[in-house]
Scaffold this active site. Structure first.
Site, short mmCIF file in Angstrom:
data_model
loop_
_atom_site.label_atom_id
_atom_site.label_comp_id
_atom_site.label_asym_id
_atom_site.label_seq_id
_atom_site.Cartn_x
_atom_site.Cartn_y
_atom_site.Cartn_z
N ASP A 246 9.40 3.09 2.07
CA ASP A 246 8.18 3.84 2.37
C ASP A 246 7.90 3.66 3.86
O ASP A 246 7.35 2.66 4.30
CB ASP A 246 7.01 3.32 1.53
CG ASP A 246 5.71 4.07 1.84
OD1 ASP A 246 5.65 4.80 2.86
OD2 ASP A 246 4.73 3.91 1.08
N PHE B 156 0.86 -1.19 0.00
CA PHE B 156 0.00 0.00 0.00
C PHE B 156 0.89 1.23 0.00
O PHE B 156 1.66 1.46 0.94
CB PHE B 156 -0.94 0.05 1.21
CG PHE B 156 -1.83 1.28 1.16
CD1 PHE B 156 -3.00 1.27 0.41
CD2 PHE B 156 -1.45 2.47 1.78
CE1 PHE B 156 -3.80 2.42 0.32
CE2 PHE B 156 -2.24 3.61 1.68
CZ PHE B 156 -3.41 3.58 0.95
N LYS C 290 2.44 11.13 7.28
CA LYS C 290 1.66 10.85 8.48
C LYS C 290 2.20 11.54 9.75
O LYS C 290 1.99 12.73 9.92
CB LYS C 290 1.49 9.34 8.66
CG LYS C 290 0.65 8.75 7.52
CD LYS C 290 0.04 7.41 7.83
CE LYS C 290 -1.01 7.06 6.77
NZ LYS C 290 -0.67 5.98 5.89
C1 LIG Z 1 -0.87 6.06 4.39
C2 LIG Z 1 0.21 5.53 3.52
C3 LIG Z 1 0.50 6.10 2.28
C4 LIG Z 1 -0.33 7.20 1.67
O1 LIG Z 1 -0.38 8.35 2.44
P1 LIG Z 1 -1.54 9.43 2.16
O2 LIG Z 1 -1.18 10.58 3.04
O3 LIG Z 1 -2.84 8.78 2.56
O4 LIG Z 1 -1.52 9.75 0.71
C5 LIG Z 1 1.57 5.60 1.57
N1 LIG Z 1 2.31 4.57 2.05
C6 LIG Z 1 2.06 3.99 3.24
C7 LIG Z 1 2.93 2.88 3.72
C8 LIG Z 1 0.98 4.43 4.01
O5 LIG Z 1 0.71 3.83 5.17
#
Ligand SMILES: *Cc1c(COP(=O)(O)O)cnc(C)c1O
Length: 426
Positions: free
Chosen positions: A233, A146, A274
């Site tokens: 990520d 994701f 985040k």
């Molecule tokens: C939440 C998340 C995203 C996307 O972030 P948004 O601010 O919702 O666009 C990308 N990668 C990971 C691992 C995430 O948990």
């Protein structure tokens, strides 16, 4: 004025249902206040927040230091665009690059934008530094990843719900199984055109899949050997969530800041979002050293709000809180306690199969078919018992409270969770 009128939960839900796109299926609870590890609904009922806005609120709701930094900056200067300099951006850039030990940062707003930015940087680097033939660059990703919701990012998702009827998709991605070093080696060797390997150190959305302890370091070594960028990520796993500043720090035992940089799987490109703002404001960032980041020249990438003065002030405050309050250590200690307490219960449980995770990013797997509603029903019962969590893929419930929780609160939460699960034992 409508915005000041008090409304009931029912009214709030009806308004969203009637006037908002139905792109989410929220748990039926309407929140109107948050403080630390708690949130309150509009009727005044108090809950433990066990989602933390998908790990954006690691520092706790409405952290005074972050809120102060934000409101002070909001009264002074909010946005200049990058057409002009502002007096906050450089300070933030110095602070965050020293904090994570990278030469440079490229600030954006949301996580998906930061992932997009990382992909663009990796491709450009492949053409201009590595010497990949134009338009041929490949990026290796993991199954069940994701990384966000933009068209390019869903191009390499295998969640049918996220993809169906949104095509055509962006080419240039190779998908391999997660936590499979051999598959990575084969994929890297299968093509001269691999620019990078984009990976979540723990797959949060997929259900908190935690790879083998040496997966990240082996992946990093393979990338190094074959001149492939190792792109982490850490939007969900970073910023102390998993018991170290970054999840790629793995079992490193340093406190907040990694002093054993030689042994941790330092990414070539680090993606954050985040909790970079403590949930106060959208702030995301891509970090890399000069040899990579310098491929980006004026006019080639940007964002109106990226690096704005409020984001800069909030980002610095949010990162300071993580250090000042030893959140990585707290997350590590409480995470161990959480899993050991739940494991004691699971030994005699027929409804929960297992608990897994690292630090305070954990999940339980419910012993029922993937399409049953048991996980959802448990989350409704948890809500009634004063704790908010949400099912993720299949029958999995993620547990990720704010990292400012203390031991007494955590044990209180464990007893709420166990009491609730007992209602579902057969
Ligand atoms: C939440 C998340 C995203 C996307 O972030 P948004 O601010 O919702 O666009 C990308 N990668 C990971 C691992 C995430 O948990």
């Amino acid at each position: 004025m409508l915005t000041l009128d008090k409304i009931t939960s029912q009214q709030a839900i009806e308004l969203e249902d009637k006037h908002g796109a139905h792109n989410y299926h929220p748990l039926p609870v309407v929140l109107s206040k948050g403080k630390g590890v708690h949130v309150w609904d509009v009727e005044g009922k108090k809950y433990y927040d066990f989602l933390s806005a998908y790990s954006a609120v690691n520092q706790g709701h409405c952290h005074p230091k972050i809120v102060n930094a934000m409101s002070r900056q909001a009264e002074t200067l909010t946005l200049t665009s990058r057409a002009f300099h502002n007096d906050m951006l450089g300070k933030f850039e110095k602070y965050i690059t020293e904090y994570f030990s990278f030469d440079k940062v490229l600030p954006m707003n949301t996580g998906a934008e930061a992932v997009e930015t990382a992909i663009k940087i990796a491709r450009k680097w492949a053409y201009e530094v590595k010497g990949v033939e134009e338009r041929e660059a490949q990026i290796i990703v993991a199954e069940n990843n994701f990384h966000g919701r933009t068209t390019t990012v869903i191009s390499f998702s295998n969640d049918e719900n996220a993809r169906k009827n949104f095509g055509p998709f962006t080419p240039g991605f190779i998908k391999i199984p997660y936590d499979d070093i051999e598959a990575l080696e084969n994929a890297i060797k299968s093509s001269k055109n691999v620019a990078g390997f984009l990976i979540e150190p723990i797959q949060g959305e997929a259900g908190v899949y935690t790879p083998a302890d040496d997966y990240m370091s082996k992946a990093k070594a393979l990338c190094n050997k074959h001149n492939v960028l190792f792109m982490a990520d850490e939007i969900q796993t970073g910023i102390a969530r998993t018991g170290s500043l970054l999840a790629v720090c793995g079992n490193c035992s340093c406190e907040n800041h990694c002093e054993r940089q030689a042994t941790y799987s330092r990414p070539d490109i680090l993606i954050l979002g985040k909790a970079l703002s403590g949930g106060a404001y959208p702030v995301s960032a891509v970090l890399a050293d000069n040899a990579i980041m310098n491929v980006i020249k004026p006019g080639q990438h940007g964002s109106t709000f990226g690096g704005n003065p409020i984001a800069a002030a909030v980002g610095m405050a949010a990162l300071e809180v993580v250090k000042e309050e030893n959140l990585a250590l707290n997350s590590r200690v409480l995470g161990k306690l959480f899993r050991s307490e739940l494991n004691k219960y699971i030994e005699e449980s027929s409804i929960v199969k297992l608990v897994r995770g690292r630090g305070l990013l954990n999940a339980i797997v419910i012993n029922d078919s993937e399409d049953s509603s048991t996980a959802w029903d448990i989350c409704i019962a948890l809500r009634d018992n004063g704790l908010l969590a949400k099912p993720t893929h299949g029958n999995i419930i993620r547990f990720a409270p704010p990292l400012v929780m203390n031991e007494e609160q955590l044990l209180d939460c464990v007893s709420i969770i166990i009491k609730t699960l007992k209602q579902f034992e057969k």
